[in-house]
Design a protein around this motif. Structure first.
Motif, PDB file in Angstrom:
ATOM      1  N   ILE A  82       0.986  -1.195  -0.024  1.00  0.00           N
ATOM      2  CA  ILE A  82      -0.162   0.018  -0.033  1.00  0.00           C
ATOM      3  C   ILE A  82       1.021   1.202  -0.050  1.00  0.00           C
ATOM      4  O   ILE A  82       1.874   1.283   0.863  1.00  0.00           O
ATOM      5  CB  ILE A  82      -0.927   0.078   1.374  1.00  0.00           C
ATOM      6  CG1 ILE A  82      -1.573  -1.196   1.410  1.00  0.00           C
ATOM      7  CG2 ILE A  82      -1.771   1.220   1.228  1.00  0.00           C
ATOM      8  CD1 ILE A  82      -2.454  -1.251   2.687  1.00  0.00           C
ATOM      9  N   PHE A  83       0.652   2.227  -0.910  1.00  0.00           N
ATOM     10  CA  PHE A  83       1.582   3.238  -1.195  1.00  0.00           C
ATOM     11  C   PHE A  83       1.102   4.318  -0.071  1.00  0.00           C
ATOM     12  O   PHE A  83      -0.141   4.369   0.403  1.00  0.00           O
ATOM     13  CB  PHE A  83       1.366   3.640  -2.389  1.00  0.00           C
ATOM     14  CG  PHE A  83       2.218   2.890  -3.493  1.00  0.00           C
ATOM     15  CD1 PHE A  83       3.497   3.100  -3.948  1.00  0.00           C
ATOM     16  CD2 PHE A  83       1.538   1.677  -3.866  1.00  0.00           C
ATOM     17  CE1 PHE A  83       4.185   2.399  -4.629  1.00  0.00           C
ATOM     18  CE2 PHE A  83       2.311   0.902  -4.783  1.00  0.00           C
ATOM     19  CZ  PHE A  83       3.567   1.191  -5.003  1.00  0.00           C
ATOM     20  N   PRO A  84       1.917   5.330   0.219  1.00  0.00           N
ATOM     21  CA  PRO A  84       1.921   6.400   1.139  1.00  0.00           C
ATOM     22  C   PRO A  84       0.593   7.110   1.020  1.00  0.00           C
ATOM     23  O   PRO A  84       0.272   7.731   2.016  1.00  0.00           O
ATOM     24  CB  PRO A  84       3.339   7.110   1.280  1.00  0.00           C
ATOM     25  CG  PRO A  84       3.928   6.769   0.197  1.00  0.00           C
ATOM     26  CD  PRO A  84       3.455   5.477  -0.328  1.00  0.00           C
ATOM     27  N   ASN A  85       0.284   7.510  -0.110  1.00  0.00           N
ATOM     28  CA  ASN A  85      -0.663   8.362  -0.404  1.00  0.00           C
ATOM     29  C   ASN A  85      -2.247   7.991   0.153  1.00  0.00           C
ATOM     30  O   ASN A  85      -3.180   8.669   0.241  1.00  0.00           O
ATOM     31  CB  ASN A  85      -0.871   8.761  -2.076  1.00  0.00           C
ATOM     32  CG  ASN A  85      -1.192   7.676  -2.865  1.00  0.00           C
ATOM     33  OD1 ASN A  85      -1.313   6.319  -2.452  1.00  0.00           O
ATOM     34  ND2 ASN A  85      -1.108   7.651  -4.053  1.00  0.00           N
ATOM     35  N   SER A  86      -2.038   6.730   0.441  1.00  0.00           N
ATOM     36  CA  SER A  86      -3.358   5.856   1.040  1.00  0.00           C
ATOM     37  C   SER A  86      -3.453   6.108   2.536  1.00  0.00           C
ATOM     38  O   SER A  86      -4.377   5.740   3.104  1.00  0.00           O
ATOM     39  CB  SER A  86      -3.287   4.613   0.797  1.00  0.00           C
ATOM     40  OG  SER A  86      -3.555   4.351  -0.710  1.00  0.00           O
ATOM     41  N   PHE A  87      -2.401   6.321   3.296  1.00  0.00           N
ATOM     42  CA  PHE A  87      -2.295   6.507   4.734  1.00  0.00           C
ATOM     43  C   PHE A  87      -1.566   7.671   5.402  1.00  0.00           C
ATOM     44  O   PHE A  87      -1.999   7.891   6.680  1.00  0.00           O
ATOM     45  CB  PHE A  87      -1.809   5.251   5.249  1.00  0.00           C
ATOM     46  CG  PHE A  87      -0.318   4.868   4.816  1.00  0.00           C
ATOM     47  CD1 PHE A  87       0.849   5.235   5.347  1.00  0.00           C
ATOM     48  CD2 PHE A  87      -0.089   4.106   3.838  1.00  0.00           C
ATOM     49  CE1 PHE A  87       1.941   5.002   5.228  1.00  0.00           C
ATOM     50  CE2 PHE A  87       1.081   3.566   3.376  1.00  0.00           C
ATOM     51  CZ  PHE A  87       2.193   4.100   4.217  1.00  0.00           C
ATOM     52  N   VAL A  88      -0.693   7.990   4.877  1.00  0.00           N
ATOM     53  CA  VAL A  88       0.014   9.320   5.482  1.00  0.00           C
ATOM     54  C   VAL A  88      -0.951  10.565   5.645  1.00  0.00           C
ATOM     55  O   VAL A  88      -0.726  11.040   6.991  1.00  0.00           O
ATOM     56  CB  VAL A  88       1.310   9.784   4.563  1.00  0.00           C
ATOM     57  CG1 VAL A  88       1.864  11.253   4.983  1.00  0.00           C
ATOM     58  CG2 VAL A  88       2.272   8.937   4.503  1.00  0.00           C
ATOM     59  N   SER A  89      -1.830  11.144   4.947  1.00  0.00           N
ATOM     60  CA  SER A  89      -2.444  12.304   5.079  1.00  0.00           C
ATOM     61  C   SER A  89      -3.340  11.866   6.415  1.00  0.00           C
ATOM     62  O   SER A  89      -3.780  12.652   7.169  1.00  0.00           O
ATOM     63  CB  SER A  89      -3.215  12.581   4.081  1.00  0.00           C
ATOM     64  OG  SER A  89      -4.130  11.463   3.619  1.00  0.00           O
ATOM     65  N   ARG A  90      -4.025  10.737   6.569  1.00  0.00           N
ATOM     66  CA  ARG A  90      -4.818  10.325   7.766  1.00  0.00           C
ATOM     67  C   ARG A  90      -3.898  10.256   8.889  1.00  0.00           C
ATOM     68  O   ARG A  90      -4.477  10.545  10.040  1.00  0.00           O
ATOM     69  CB  ARG A  90      -5.264   8.726   7.371  1.00  0.00           C
ATOM     70  CG  ARG A  90      -6.375   8.238   8.460  1.00  0.00           C
ATOM     71  CD  ARG A  90      -7.040   7.072   8.230  1.00  0.00           C
ATOM     72  NE  ARG A  90      -6.063   5.932   8.467  1.00  0.00           N
ATOM     73  CZ  ARG A  90      -5.694   5.069   7.574  1.00  0.00           C
ATOM     74  NH1 ARG A  90      -5.712   5.268   6.223  1.00  0.00           N
ATOM     75  NH2 ARG A  90      -4.911   3.982   7.862  1.00  0.00           N
TER      76      ARG A  90
END
Length: 708
Positions: A502-510
Motif C-alpha cells: 500500500i503506497f503512502p498516499n493511502s495512509f500518510v494524510s490520515r
C-alpha cells in the motif's frame, strides 16, 4: 465432365482476377493456384504449394477443414456460398464444381474477394448502430427527472448494453483531494455497483490516463496483461475490480478535463471508439445542467444558523478582493475542534450554541466580513487596517475564544500584501490554525476522550510497526554526469494482511490528521540509520539517504534532539542523512522556521528543500537557511519537453543553485531520456525517477547499486 488442360486454363482466364485453384477431391493435393491467389498468399514458389494439401496452403490447417464443401460439389453444376478465410483475413463469395483433371476427380473453385465490400457494410452498420445509440442517449438525458440522476443512469445503461460491458460509469475530478471520484455507475445484474462517492482514484495512480485525457484521446486497455508494471497501483486497482479491458473517454468542460466516462470488459464492439468520442458531450451537458440546478438550489448567500455569509458569499468576496481591492488586509481562519464529539456528548443544541458564539465573537473583532464556510470552519477578512492593529485584533480574538472543557477553538492568521494569490494566504492561515490545534491537544486539560482515542490509534500504529507491517524502500538518485549512484531517498510502504503493498498516499494524510505520523517518521529514520550502519560496516560511506519528515512531526518539541539521539544509538553520522522538508513548511512563522532549520543543520544533518517549483514555492525560504539541496518538483519535470515557461523556470532554478554554491540539485520524476538530457545540460547534478528505477526493497538496492 472431362475437361482438358487448355479448357481449364481458358476458364481460369475468363474468371479474371478471382482467386482460382484446383485440388484433388480425395487427397486434397493442390494442382493449380492462379496469379491472384498466389498474390494473396505472398507469392510462394511452386515447390511451396504444388502437391501439398489445400487445407495447409489455403487455410493453414493441419487436417481437412471441418467446413469443407467437397461433399456438396457436383460435376456439371456450380455450388455457391460465402466464406471468411481466417488465414488470408478476407471475405469471399465462392463458386465450386467437380471436373476430371489428369484422370482424377478434382475440385475447381473460383472465389471473388469481397473484403472491402464487407468492411464497408460492417462500418455502415456500426455507424447506423452508433447513431441509434446516440439518439437513444439524447432521448434518455432529455427525460424529466430529479436532478438529472435517473436520466444519467438510463444513459449509462444504453452505453453498457451497446458494449455488453460489465459496468459503465462516470468519475469526476475532485480538485481539492486530487482524485477521481465515482458519481454514477451501472453494472450487470450479477455485479454489485459501487455507491456514489465511495470510490476514489488518486490522480497520481493514473497519471498516464490523465495525460491521455488532456490530449483529447481515449485511454484504451485491450487486456490487463498490457500493463507492464504488475506492482503499480494502476494494475492493482484494475485487478481488484476484475477489469480485463477498459475504455475511458475524457469529459472536458471549457478546455479542462473534469472526469471520464468508463466502460469495463466490453464483450461487443470493443473497437468501436466512435461512440465514446461522441457520447461524453452528452454527459458534460448533463453535468452543466446539474451545476445550474445546484446553483439555483443554493442561490442564497447567508448561513441560516449563524447569520454569517456562507461559502458562496465567501467566494464572491475573494473575487471582489482580487479584482477591485488594492490595499493590504488580514485573513483569519478558525474552527471548533471535534464539533462532532461535542454534538454527540452534549447534543446538537449545545453545538449550535457554540457555533453562534464563535460567529458573534469573530464578528465583534472583524465586523461584517466573516463567513461560515463549513460545518465548523470560519474565515474573516480584516480590511482598512494596518498590520500591527490586525495582529492586536487576532490576539484579542484568541483571548475571547479561549478554550475550556467543552469549547476549544483553533485560530490561524496571515497578512496579505499582494505578493501572491489570496487562496495561498488563506492556506497559510489554515496551516497556522492546524498548528495551533495541535498545540491545544498537547496542553491536555479537556478533550480527554479525544486524547484517549488518539492514544489508541498510536498504540495500534506502533503495534503494526513492530509486527513488520511497514517497510522502507529506497529509490536511487543517479549522478547525471557519470550515471553512477549518487544517493537514495527512503520511502515508506505499508503491507496489508495479504502482503500487498500500500503506497503512502493511502495512509500518510490520515496519520497526519490523527497527529500520529511521528511514529512513521521516526521508524523510517531508525530504519535508515540501521541501513547506513550496515553499509558502514561493509566499507560504504559514500552514499547518503534522504528522509522525509512531516510538518506535524517537525513541530514536535525537541524533535531535532530526538533525531540526533537515533543517529547516536546506531553510530551513524547525521551528515549521511538528508532531511527533506517541503515548501509547505514555509507557512510557519519565519522565526520559528529559521530556528528549526538552524537546529537541524547545527546537529549535522543535511537539509533538502523538497517540491521546489510547486504551487507553494517561496524563494524567501532560501534566505532562512543554507540548504544543502534543492529538489525540483515533478510538476516542472513533466513539462520540460514542452518548452516555454516550465523549461525557463527549471533552468533558472538550477542556475540559482550553482550561484548559491549549493551542494546538490536534484530533479525528481524523470521519466524520459529527453528530460534527463535537458536537465543535464542545465547543470542538474542528481536525477530520480522511473527512467532510472522505482523505489525498491533495500536488499535489491544494495545488489543493484552497491554490489553487495
Amino acid at each position: 465432365m472431362t475437361i482438358s488442360d487448355n479448357e481449364i486454363l481458358s476458364l481460369i482466364v475468363d474468371e479474371g482476377n478471382d482467386v482460382t485453384y484446383l485440388s484433388d477431391i480425395e487427397n486434397y493435393k493442390l494442382y493449380f493456384v492462379n496469379r491472384k491467389g498466389l498474390e494473396i498468399l505472398g507469392n510462394p514458389g511452386v515447390d511451396e504449394w504444388y502437391g501439398r494439401p489445400c487445407y495447409e496452403v489455403l487455410q493453414n490447417r493441419t487436417g481437412p477443414c471441418p467446413f469443407c464443401t467437397n461433399h456438396l460439389l457436383k460435376e456439371g453444376s456450380f455450388y455457391e456460398w460465402s466464406f471468411y478465410n481466417e488465414h488470408m483475413k478476407r471475405n469471399f463469395v465462392k463458386r465450386g464444381t467437380i471436373v476430371s483433371f489428369n484422370g482424377r476427380k478434382t475440385r475447381m473453385e473460383f472465389a471473388i474477394d469481397v473484403t472491402k465490400i464487407c468492411d464497408m457494410e460492417k462500418m455502415l452498420k456500426q455507424e447506423l448502430a452508433v447513431q441509434k445509440v446516440l439518439i437513444d442517449c439524447a432521448l434518455a438525458l432529455n427525460r424529466e427527472s430529479k436532478e438529472g440522476e435517473e436520466s444519467i443512469y438510463a444513459f449509462l445503461n444504453i452505453i453498457r448494453d451497446y458494449y455488453d460491458a460489465d459496468r459503465t460509469y462516470i468519475y469526476e475530478i475532485n480538485e481539492e483531494k486530487q482524485v477521481f471520484k465515482n458519481t454514477y455507475e451501472v453494472t450487470r445484474k450479477d455485479i454489485k455497483p459501487q455507491a456514489a462517492g465511495q470510490m476514489e482514484l488518486p490522480l497520481s495512480t493514473v497519471e498516464r490516463w490523465v495525460e491521455t485525457f488532456r490530449k483529447g484521446q481515449i485511454y484504451y486497455i485491450s487486456s490487463l496483461a498490457e500493463v507492464e508494471d504488475k506492482e503499480s497501483e494502476e494494475y492493482r486497482m484494475l485487478a481488484a475490480r476484475k477489469i480485463e479491458s477498459l475504455l475511458a473517454a475524457p469529459l472536458v468542460l471549457e478546455g479542462e478535463v473534469i472526469g471520464y466516462l468508463g466502460v469495463d470488459n466490453a464483450k461487443e464492439n470493443p473497437d468501436a471508439e466512435v461512440l465514446l468520442r461522441l457520447a461524453p458531450e452528452f454527459v458534460v451537458n448533463e453535468i452543466k445542467k446539474r451545476q445550474i440546478w445546484l446553483a439555483a438550489k443554493n442561490s442564497g448567500y447567508m448561513d441560516e444558523l449563524t447569520g454569517l455569509g456562507n461559502r458562496k458569499k465567501y467566494r464572491h468576496m475573494i473575487e471582489w478582493l482580487e479584482q477591485q481591492y488594492q490595499e493590504e488586509f488580514g485573513i483569519v481562519t478558525a474552527d471548533i475542534d471535534s464539533l462532532r464529539n461535542i454534538n454527540n456528548a452534549y447534543g446538537y443544541a449545545w453545538g449550535d450554541h457554540m457555533l453562534k458564539y464563535v460567529a458573534q465573537t469573530m464578528t465583534k473583532c472583524f465586523g461584517d466580513y466573516v463567513y461560515r464556510i463549513g460545518d465548523d470552519e470560519f474565515v474573516a477578512f480584516c480590511l482598512d487596517i494596518d498590520k500591527d492593529h490586525f495582529e492586536e485584533e487576532v490576539r484579542e480574538l484568541q483571548k475571547s475564544a479561549k478554550w475550556d472543557e467543552q469549547l476549544q477553538i483553533a485560530i490561524g492568521s496571515s497578512w496579505y500584501e499582494g505578493e501572491c494569490d489570496i487562496d495561498y494566504q488563506i492556506t497559510v492561515a489554515n496551516e497556522k490554525m492546524h498548528i495551533n490545534k495541535l498545540k491545544n491537544y498537547k496542553r491536555g486539560g479537556g478533550q480527554k476522550s479525544i486524547q484517549k482515542y488518539r492514544g489508541v490509534l498510536a498504540d495500534n500504529l506502533q503495534r503494526e510497526i513492530e509486527t513488520g507491517r511497514f517497510v522502507v524502500y529506497l529509490q536511487p538518485q543517479i549522478n547525471l554526469k557519470n550515471n553512477q549512484i549518487g544517493g537514495a531517498e527512503a520511502l515508506i510502504r505499508r503491507l496489508d494482511e495479504k502482503g500487498n503493498i500500500i503506497f503512502p498516499n493511502s495512509f500518510v494524510s490520515r496519520y497526519e490528521g490523527d497527529e500520529i505520523i511521528r511514529y512513521i517518521d521516526f521508524f523510517v529514520l531508525e530504519s535508515v540509520c540501521g541501513i547506513l550502519k550496515k553499509w558502514k560496516d561493509r566499507g560504504r560511506q559514500d552514499v547518503g539517504i534522504a528522509v522525509n519528515f512531516s510538518r506535524v512531526t517537525m513541530m514536535e518539541d525537541e524533535v531535532v534532539e530526538k533525531m540526533r539521539a537515533v543517529c547516536k544509538r546506531f553510530g551513524v553520522e547525521p551528515g549521511q542523512i538528508t532531511i527533506e522538508v517541503t515548501e509547505s513548511i514555509g507557512m510557519l512563522e519565519r522565526d520559528t522556521l529559521k530556528q528549526l532549520l538552524d537546529d537541524i543543520q547545527k546537529s549535522g544533518f543535511r537539509i533538502s528543500l523538497d517540491d521546489f517549483g510547486s504551487r507553494y514555492s517561496d524563494l524567501a525560504l532560501l534566505s532562512l537557511a543554507d540548504f544543502n539541496e534543492i529538489k525540483l518538483d515533478k510538476s516542472l519535470i513533466d513539462r520540460l519537453e514542452i518548452g516555454g515557461k516550465p523549461r525557463v523556470i527549471a533552468e533558472y532554478v538550477l542556475q540559482m543553485c550553482m550561484e548559491l554554491k549549493l551542494t546538490h540539485s536534484v530533479a525528481e520524476g524523470i521519466e524520459t531520456v529527453s528530460q534527463k538530457a535537458i536537465l543535464k545540460n542545465f547543470g542538474c547534478e542528481l536525477g530520480q525517477g522511473y527512467l532510472f528505477d522505482k523505489a525498491i526493497p533495500v536488499s535489491e538496492f544494495e545488489t543493484k547499486y552497491l554490489g553487495f
